[in-house]
Design a protein around this motif. Structure first.
Motif, PDB file in Angstrom:
ATOM      1  N   PRO A 134       0.833  -1.221   0.000  1.00  0.00           N
ATOM      2  CA  PRO A 134       0.000   0.000   0.000  1.00  0.00           C
ATOM      3  C   PRO A 134       0.862   1.264   0.000  1.00  0.00           C
ATOM      4  N   ASP A 135       0.242   2.364  -0.403  1.00  0.00           N
ATOM      5  CA  ASP A 135       0.943   3.647  -0.486  1.00  0.00           C
ATOM      6  C   ASP A 135       1.639   4.017   0.818  1.00  0.00           C
ATOM      7  N   ALA A 136       0.974   3.756   1.950  1.00  0.00           N
ATOM      8  CA  ALA A 136       1.536   4.158   3.246  1.00  0.00           C
ATOM      9  C   ALA A 136       2.888   3.477   3.495  1.00  0.00           C
ATOM     10  N   GLU A 137       3.007   2.194   3.138  1.00  0.00           N
ATOM     11  CA  GLU A 137       4.275   1.496   3.331  1.00  0.00           C
ATOM     12  C   GLU A 137       5.345   2.004   2.371  1.00  0.00           C
ATOM     13  N   LEU A 138       4.952   2.255   1.127  1.00  0.00           N
ATOM     14  CA  LEU A 138       5.902   2.773   0.152  1.00  0.00           C
ATOM     15  C   LEU A 138       6.415   4.150   0.578  1.00  0.00           C
ATOM     16  N   ASP A 139       5.501   4.983   1.071  1.00  0.00           N
ATOM     17  CA  ASP A 139       5.877   6.320   1.528  1.00  0.00           C
ATOM     18  C   ASP A 139       6.830   6.236   2.722  1.00  0.00           C
ATOM     19  N   ALA A 140       6.538   5.334   3.659  1.00  0.00           N
ATOM     20  CA  ALA A 140       7.399   5.166   4.833  1.00  0.00           C
ATOM     21  C   ALA A 140       8.788   4.674   4.424  1.00  0.00           C
ATOM     22  N   TYR A 141       8.833   3.717   3.507  1.00  0.00           N
ATOM     23  CA  TYR A 141      10.121   3.228   3.006  1.00  0.00           C
ATOM     24  C   TYR A 141      10.944   4.376   2.414  1.00  0.00           C
ATOM     25  N   LEU A 142      10.307   5.200   1.598  1.00  0.00           N
ATOM     26  CA  LEU A 142      11.029   6.304   0.953  1.00  0.00           C
ATOM     27  C   LEU A 142      11.552   7.311   1.975  1.00  0.00           C
ATOM     28  N   ARG A 143      10.777   7.573   3.007  1.00  0.00           N
ATOM     29  CA  ARG A 143      11.219   8.545   4.019  1.00  0.00           C
ATOM     30  C   ARG A 143      12.410   8.006   4.818  1.00  0.00           C
ATOM     31  N   ILE A 144      12.465   6.693   4.994  1.00  0.00           N
ATOM     32  CA  ILE A 144      13.579   6.090   5.728  1.00  0.00           C
ATOM     33  C   ILE A 144      14.828   6.001   4.848  1.00  0.00           C
ATOM     34  N   GLU A 145      14.690   5.443   3.631  1.00  0.00           N
ATOM     35  CA  GLU A 145      15.854   5.154   2.767  1.00  0.00           C
ATOM     36  C   GLU A 145      16.265   6.315   1.866  1.00  0.00           C
ATOM     37  N   GLN A 146      15.275   7.118   1.432  1.00  0.00           N
ATOM     38  CA  GLN A 146      15.527   8.226   0.505  1.00  0.00           C
ATOM     39  C   GLN A 146      16.379   7.784  -0.695  1.00  0.00           C
ATOM     40  N   PRO A 147      15.885   6.817  -1.480  1.00  0.00           N
ATOM     41  CA  PRO A 147      16.654   6.257  -2.590  1.00  0.00           C
ATOM     42  C   PRO A 147      16.498   7.066  -3.879  1.00  0.00           C
ATOM     43  N   TYR A 148      16.617   8.382  -3.760  1.00  0.00           N
ATOM     44  CA  TYR A 148      16.290   9.239  -4.894  1.00  0.00           C
ATOM     45  C   TYR A 148      17.369   9.248  -5.976  1.00  0.00           C
ATOM     46  N   ASP A 149      18.530   8.643  -5.654  1.00  0.00           N
ATOM     47  CA  ASP A 149      19.607   8.549  -6.652  1.00  0.00           C
ATOM     48  C   ASP A 149      19.720   7.139  -7.220  1.00  0.00           C
ATOM     49  N   CYS A 150      18.707   6.298  -6.979  1.00  0.00           N
ATOM     50  CA  CYS A 150      18.737   4.903  -7.426  1.00  0.00           C
ATOM     51  C   CYS A 150      17.700   4.679  -8.528  1.00  0.00           C
ATOM     52  N   ALA A 151      18.133   4.034  -9.601  1.00  0.00           N
ATOM     53  CA  ALA A 151      17.208   3.716 -10.685  1.00  0.00           C
ATOM     54  C   ALA A 151      16.050   2.889 -10.150  1.00  0.00           C
ATOM     55  N   GLY A 152      14.826   3.350 -10.415  1.00  0.00           N
ATOM     56  CA  GLY A 152      13.658   2.612  -9.963  1.00  0.00           C
ATOM     57  C   GLY A 152      13.361   2.736  -8.481  1.00  0.00           C
ATOM     58  N   SER A 153      14.069   3.609  -7.776  1.00  0.00           N
ATOM     59  CA  SER A 153      13.835   3.869  -6.346  1.00  0.00           C
ATOM     60  C   SER A 153      14.033   2.630  -5.469  1.00  0.00           C
ATOM     61  N   ALA A 154      14.750   1.636  -5.986  1.00  0.00           N
ATOM     62  CA  ALA A 154      14.921   0.374  -5.255  1.00  0.00           C
ATOM     63  C   ALA A 154      16.336   0.267  -4.701  1.00  0.00           C
ATOM     64  N   LYS A 155      16.502   0.592  -3.444  1.00  0.00           N
ATOM     65  CA  LYS A 155      17.815   0.543  -2.802  1.00  0.00           C
ATOM     66  C   LYS A 155      17.941  -0.793  -2.080  1.00  0.00           C
ATOM     67  N   ASN A 156      18.291  -1.827  -2.837  1.00  0.00           N
ATOM     68  CA  ASN A 156      18.282  -3.173  -2.272  1.00  0.00           C
ATOM     69  C   ASN A 156      19.394  -3.416  -1.259  1.00  0.00           C
ATOM     70  N   GLU A 157      20.369  -2.497  -1.173  1.00  0.00           N
ATOM     71  CA  GLU A 157      21.454  -2.664  -0.193  1.00  0.00           C
ATOM     72  C   GLU A 157      20.953  -2.455   1.241  1.00  0.00           C
ATOM     73  N   GLY A 158      19.824  -1.799   1.376  1.00  0.00           N
ATOM     74  CA  GLY A 158      19.295  -1.507   2.709  1.00  0.00           C
ATOM     75  C   GLY A 158      17.876  -2.025   2.865  1.00  0.00           C
ATOM     76  N   LEU A 159      17.011  -1.177   3.405  1.00  0.00           N
ATOM     77  CA  LEU A 159      15.629  -1.562   3.695  1.00  0.00           C
ATOM     78  C   LEU A 159      14.837  -1.828   2.425  1.00  0.00           C
ATOM     79  N   GLY A 160      15.338  -1.379   1.284  1.00  0.00           N
ATOM     80  CA  GLY A 160      14.649  -1.613   0.015  1.00  0.00           C
ATOM     81  C   GLY A 160      14.426  -3.082  -0.284  1.00  0.00           C
ATOM     82  N   ILE A 161      15.225  -3.940   0.316  1.00  0.00           N
ATOM     83  CA  ILE A 161      15.044  -5.375   0.099  1.00  0.00           C
ATOM     84  C   ILE A 161      13.655  -5.816   0.572  1.00  0.00           C
ATOM     85  N   ALA A 162      13.048  -5.080   1.509  1.00  0.00           N
ATOM     86  CA  ALA A 162      11.739  -5.429   2.053  1.00  0.00           C
ATOM     87  C   ALA A 162      10.590  -5.099   1.103  1.00  0.00           C
TER      88      ALA A 162
END
Length: 197
Positions: A134-162
């Protein structure tokens, strides 16, 4: 016995530097100054390969005789490129678009040998299925990881794996942006020794 050539990573990415350091080879890192805009009508794989070569060549021009590693990653959904989001709103839009779907990450790699002005090129594909969150989880993930320099917003090195459900690739390091299995093969062909007796 001749000294091995200087090894340079043509990148400012901390993720790629960390990956390359795993090979325990001395190297320098230099940021390439190139335009990374895709060409009109250019296929995603072609963009990644062209930019990885351009990055390596740009740095090789500043360090003659060196071995230069260039890498570029392009994420695609239904054949369309998904770039680095740059900000929170764009990242949330990307993740909404990708949730529950499979995205292809093209991780292109170039090893430019300045001793002979030759290069090796390879594209390693990774197929990533995103969780339907859901949007709420995606929004929370972005606020924690801030993967704005990653293609596709997927920072798999950290919490993005979830936010990922499945990752399929011949190289577990490709998704992070530097396919080490392909790179070690290229370096071997260039005469680099990893294990000394």
């Amino acid at each position: 016995m001749t000294n091995p050539p200087r090894l340079i990573l043509a990148s400012s990415s901390a993720y790629r530097r960390e990956l390359l350091s795993r090979l325990q080879l001395p190297f320098d890192a230099m940021a390439p100054d190139i335009d990374e805009t895709p060409l009109a009508g250019e296929a995603p794989e072609a963009t990644a390969l062209r930019l990885s070569l351009a990055k390596a060549q740009a740095v090789a021009a500043l360090a003659p005789g060196s071995l230069v590693i260039g890498s570029d990653q392009v994420a695609t959904l239904d054949g369309q490129q998904i770039g680095k989001p740059g900000n929170h709103e764009n990242a949330l839009d990307q993740l909404r678009l990708m949730r529950g779907r499979r995205v292809v990450f093209h991780s292109a790699l170039c090893l430019y040998d300045g001793r002979h002005s030759t290069y090796q090129l390879e594209n390693v594909q990774t197929f990533v299925t995103f969780r339907d969150l859901p949007d709420a989880e995606l929004d929370a993930y972005l606020r924690i990881e801030q993967p704005y320099d990653c293609a596709g917003s997927a920072k798999n090195e950290g919490l993005g794996i979830a936010i990922l459900e499945r990752v399929d690739s011949v190289d577990p390091t490709a998704l992070t942006g530097l396919p080490l299995i392909a790179l070690t093969s290229m370096l071997r062909r260039a005469g680099v020794a990893f294990f000394k007796e």
